[in-house]
Design a protein around this motif. Structure first.
Motif, PDB file in Angstrom:
ATOM      1  N   THR A 144      51.070 125.975   2.310  1.00 46.21           N
ATOM      2  CA  THR A 144      50.775 127.263   1.681  1.00 46.21           C
ATOM      3  C   THR A 144      51.208 127.347   0.228  1.00 46.21           C
ATOM      4  N   CYS A 201      46.164 125.652   2.101  1.00 47.67           N
ATOM      5  CA  CYS A 201      45.675 127.027   2.218  1.00 47.67           C
ATOM      6  C   CYS A 201      46.719 127.990   1.647  1.00 47.67           C
ATOM      7  N   GLY A 202      46.582 128.300   0.384  1.00 44.02           N
ATOM      8  CA  GLY A 202      47.573 129.140  -0.289  1.00 44.02           C
ATOM      9  C   GLY A 202      47.246 130.624  -0.259  1.00 44.02           C
ATOM     10  N   ILE A 234      44.642 133.258   4.783  1.00 43.40           N
ATOM     11  CA  ILE A 234      45.095 132.251   5.751  1.00 43.40           C
ATOM     12  C   ILE A 234      44.077 131.946   6.850  1.00 43.40           C
ATOM     13  N   LEU A 240      52.567 126.152  10.180  1.00 40.57           N
ATOM     14  CA  LEU A 240      52.352 126.900   8.929  1.00 40.57           C
ATOM     15  C   LEU A 240      53.693 127.089   8.215  1.00 40.57           C
ATOM     16  N   LEU A 244      53.025 131.959   1.182  1.00 41.83           N
ATOM     17  CA  LEU A 244      51.708 132.596   1.323  1.00 41.83           C
ATOM     18  C   LEU A 244      51.735 134.016   0.751  1.00 41.83           C
TER      19      LEU A 244
END
Lengths: 124, 181
Positions: free
Chosen positions: B35, B64-65, B68, B83, B89
């Motif tokens: 993230t 995946c920043g 989500i 995660l 995030l």
């Protein structure tokens, strides 16, 4: 007396509502150096301690003087004890004074609960 | 099985999370949902160290920043997702670069909902957050909002998780469910 401690925004008041049916009218929100103990639930003891430090009063002494008034209270205090020692002298004393009060209250309490992410961890 | 892990910095959260994810995966597909969006050399060094730690453990990395739920595109929902972390995030969502890092509170609320939806969409997930709520610093407004939004996420995830663990000095405090490694 029941003491509820935990970090900021962990759900301490929500726990008091769920576990002890505390209602809105029974909550006293500390903002200054005095407490209305006629309210069953007293929250933000750390803010009370901050005001005490600014006023040059020892929070624990205040509780000792009013001991007959909070025997059946639900007291809520934010855990402010795990960070780096604050550089500001007032904040440093604030943490110390709040810590002294909490140590005293945990001895007096019949139950101590720590709230972590909304979940109760029973400490006493 | 949904597991939520939090605790202070450098206490062993990521190590536990990896072990837990491997145990849940039982040799099946396991994803590492990364993230953090690196902004400087320090971030890149942290990421390099984490990548090094995961070497040979068979994780498929999904970057995946933001948003989500998009990490599920093309992924096997029956697999195991690690995660790490809700903290990074939320940072990306609450302070978006394209808005000049101005606070975007609705995005933080959406992020909380999406994380809960994510936890409800996959077979196994291990989600890591950071416990940053117990110091005596009077923060500025935006830091307080950040703390509050992360705490909202933490409480929501703890509520839907099967297992909630606090890591302290490499030791585990189980607040909910059971820890099976």
């Amino acid at each position: 007396m029941i003491l509820i401690i935990g970090g900021a925004y962990q759900g301490k008041l929500g726990f008091a509502r769920d576990a002890f049916s505390v209602t809105e009218a029974e909550i006293f929100d500390c903002t200054g150096a005095s407490i209305d103990f006629s309210k069953r639930c007293v929250r933000h003891l750390e803010e009370f301690c901050y005001a005490c430090v600014e006023a040059g009063v020892e929070p624990k002494d205040y509780f000792l003087e009013h001991k007959d008034q909070w025997r059946d209270s639900i007291l809520i205090c934010r855990d402010i004890f795990c960070g780096v020692v604050p550089t500001d002298p007032i904040q440093r004393e604030w943490r110390q004074a709040a810590g002294r009060l909490c140590q005293y209250l945990t001895v007096e309490a019949e139950r101590v609960s720590r709230i972590f992410c909304g979940l109760e961890q029973r400490l006493k | 099985m949904i597991c939520f892990i939090s605790g202070g910095a450098k206490n062993g959260k990521s190590t536990l999370a990896q072990n837990l994810a491997l145990s849940l995966a039982r040799g099946g597909t396991h994803y590492y949902v990364a993230t953090m969006i690196p902004t400087d050399g320090e971030d890149r060094e942290r990421i390099r160290r984490h990548v090094e730690d995961r070497k040979g453990l068979g994780f498929e990395t999904i970057e995946c920043g933001r948003n989500i739920l998009s990490c599920l595109d093309g992924a096997d929902r029956e697999a195991t997702f690690l995660l790490d972390s809700a903290t990074a995030l939320l940072m990306n969502e609450l302070f978006p670069p394209e808005k000049n890092y101005e606070m975007d509170v609705p995005a933080a609320k959406r992020c909380a909902e999406e994380l809960t939806a994510f936890a409800g969409s996959v077979r196994n997930a291990v989600i890591v957050s950071d416990y940053l709520y117990s110091d005596a610093i009077r923060y500025d407004r935006s830091t307080q909002v950040y703390q509050q939004c992360l705490a909202d996420i933490d409480r929501a995830l703890a509520a839907v998780s099967d297992t909630v663990v606090e890591v302290s000095a490499g030791q585990y405090i189980v607040h909910k469910g059971a820890l099976k490694l």
